[in-house]
Motif scaffolding. Sequence first.
Motif, mmCIF file in Angstrom:
data_model
loop_
_atom_site.group_PDB
_atom_site.id
_atom_site.type_symbol
_atom_site.label_atom_id
_atom_site.label_comp_id
_atom_site.label_asym_id
_atom_site.label_seq_id
_atom_site.Cartn_x
_atom_site.Cartn_y
_atom_site.Cartn_z
ATOM 1 N N ARG A 95 25.315 40.651 41.232
ATOM 2 C CA ARG A 95 25.688 42.065 41.359
ATOM 3 C C ARG A 95 26.868 42.226 42.311
ATOM 4 N NH1 ARG A 95 25.026 46.539 44.468
ATOM 5 N NH2 ARG A 95 24.842 48.528 43.346
ATOM 6 N N ARG A 96 26.842 41.499 43.406
ATOM 7 C CA ARG A 96 27.959 41.583 44.352
ATOM 8 C C ARG A 96 29.252 41.121 43.696
ATOM 9 N NH1 ARG A 96 31.031 38.695 47.799
ATOM 10 N NH2 ARG A 96 31.606 39.722 49.787
ATOM 11 N N ALA A 97 29.189 40.041 42.917
ATOM 12 C CA ALA A 97 30.378 39.527 42.230
ATOM 13 C C ALA A 97 30.913 40.561 41.246
ATOM 14 C CB ALA A 97 30.048 38.219 41.515
ATOM 15 N N ARG A 98 30.014 41.233 40.524
ATOM 16 C CA ARG A 98 30.453 42.267 39.580
ATOM 17 C C ARG A 98 31.091 43.435 40.313
ATOM 18 N NH1 ARG A 98 25.368 41.276 37.181
ATOM 19 N NH2 ARG A 98 24.567 43.206 38.106
ATOM 20 N N MET A 99 30.471 43.853 41.421
ATOM 21 C CA MET A 99 31.014 44.968 42.191
ATOM 22 C C MET A 99 32.364 44.610 42.812
ATOM 23 S SD MET A 99 28.947 47.393 41.691
ATOM 24 C CE MET A 99 29.575 48.579 42.884
ATOM 25 N N ARG A 100 32.482 43.391 43.254
ATOM 26 C CA ARG A 100 33.751 42.937 43.835
ATOM 27 C C ARG A 100 34.854 42.974 42.782
ATOM 28 N NH1 ARG A 100 35.975 39.400 47.841
ATOM 29 N NH2 ARG A 100 37.387 37.846 46.979
ATOM 30 N N GLU A 101 34.537 42.486 41.585
ATOM 31 C CA GLU A 101 35.519 42.516 40.503
ATOM 32 C C GLU A 101 35.871 43.952 40.136
ATOM 33 O OE1 GLU A 101 38.098 40.711 37.697
ATOM 34 O OE2 GLU A 101 37.053 39.977 39.482
ATOM 35 N N LEU B 16 35.796 46.502 42.106
ATOM 36 C CA LEU B 16 36.625 47.027 43.192
ATOM 37 C C LEU B 16 38.076 46.588 43.040
ATOM 38 C CD1 LEU B 16 37.024 48.372 45.975
ATOM 39 C CD2 LEU B 16 36.358 46.184 47.008
ATOM 40 N N VAL C 248 32.814 49.090 50.603
ATOM 41 C CA VAL C 248 33.991 48.316 50.205
ATOM 42 C C VAL C 248 34.105 47.056 51.051
ATOM 43 C CG1 VAL C 248 36.529 48.316 50.244
ATOM 44 C CG2 VAL C 248 35.296 50.259 49.253
ATOM 45 N N ASN D 286 31.835 45.314 52.339
ATOM 46 C CA ASN D 286 30.844 44.299 52.020
ATOM 47 C C ASN D 286 31.315 43.420 50.861
ATOM 48 O OD1 ASN D 286 28.952 45.178 53.949
ATOM 49 N ND2 ASN D 286 28.181 46.751 52.554
ATOM 50 N N LEU D 287 32.385 43.865 50.209
ATOM 51 C CA LEU D 287 32.905 43.160 49.037
ATOM 52 C C LEU D 287 34.189 42.404 49.343
ATOM 53 C CD1 LEU D 287 32.296 46.048 46.469
ATOM 54 C CD2 LEU D 287 30.860 44.032 46.866
ATOM 55 N N VAL D 288 35.004 42.928 50.256
ATOM 56 C CA VAL D 288 36.218 42.258 50.727
ATOM 57 C C VAL D 288 36.263 42.372 52.241
ATOM 58 C CG1 VAL D 288 37.583 42.589 48.625
ATOM 59 C CG2 VAL D 288 37.598 44.356 50.389
#
Length: 202
Positions: free
Chosen positions: A7-13, A15, A47, A49-51
């Motif tokens: 889920r984090r990888a999907r959210m990062r992408e 973003l 944001v 938490n993703l970058v």
Amino acid sequence: MSKALERRARMREALIEAAERAIAARGLSGLKTRKLAQEIGVANGGVYNLVEDVDELILRVGSRTLARLDASLSLAEISGPATPREMLARIAVAYCDFAADNLELWRALFEHRMQPGKPVPEWAVTEQMDLFRHIYKPLAVLFPQRSATQLGVTARSLFSAVHGMVALGLEQKLIAVPLNALRQEIATLTRAMIDGLTAKRD
């Protein structure tokens, strides 16, 4: 990979893609983390938490831009046989076309400045430098007697000349040049530079 990491990888992408759209539409000044958070459905602070920070986000968008530029230059290389001189002219025109078609994303590659005291990450430097291979390869054929260092300097000099023409030619507020005319001038300049370097060699 756990569901949380997926889920984090999907959210990062998501973003990075949202940031890419924002920059493409409005330039770097249009990049607002609050709006990005709303668009991808996270809290304002989510944001980060993703970058790591905005610098990383811009660099990740730049990485995508560089990958597409790389693909465009590679396509120009395989579009038909050409002498090294003509290949360099073809690559220069392809660079101009990419900049015109992706103006704000292309500008962001050069307008972005890291926070004071923070260096550009090695992975980003490597991606940027790797693109010089498109110029380096035909130059190596033209000037086999030059060292790798000398070819690197020549490649950067040639890029700087072409980039300057593209940057000024596409600037709408100053001396904007019709794209077809700009493409022709860039090809002419590139050929003239190679002819000059070849004559100097002889």
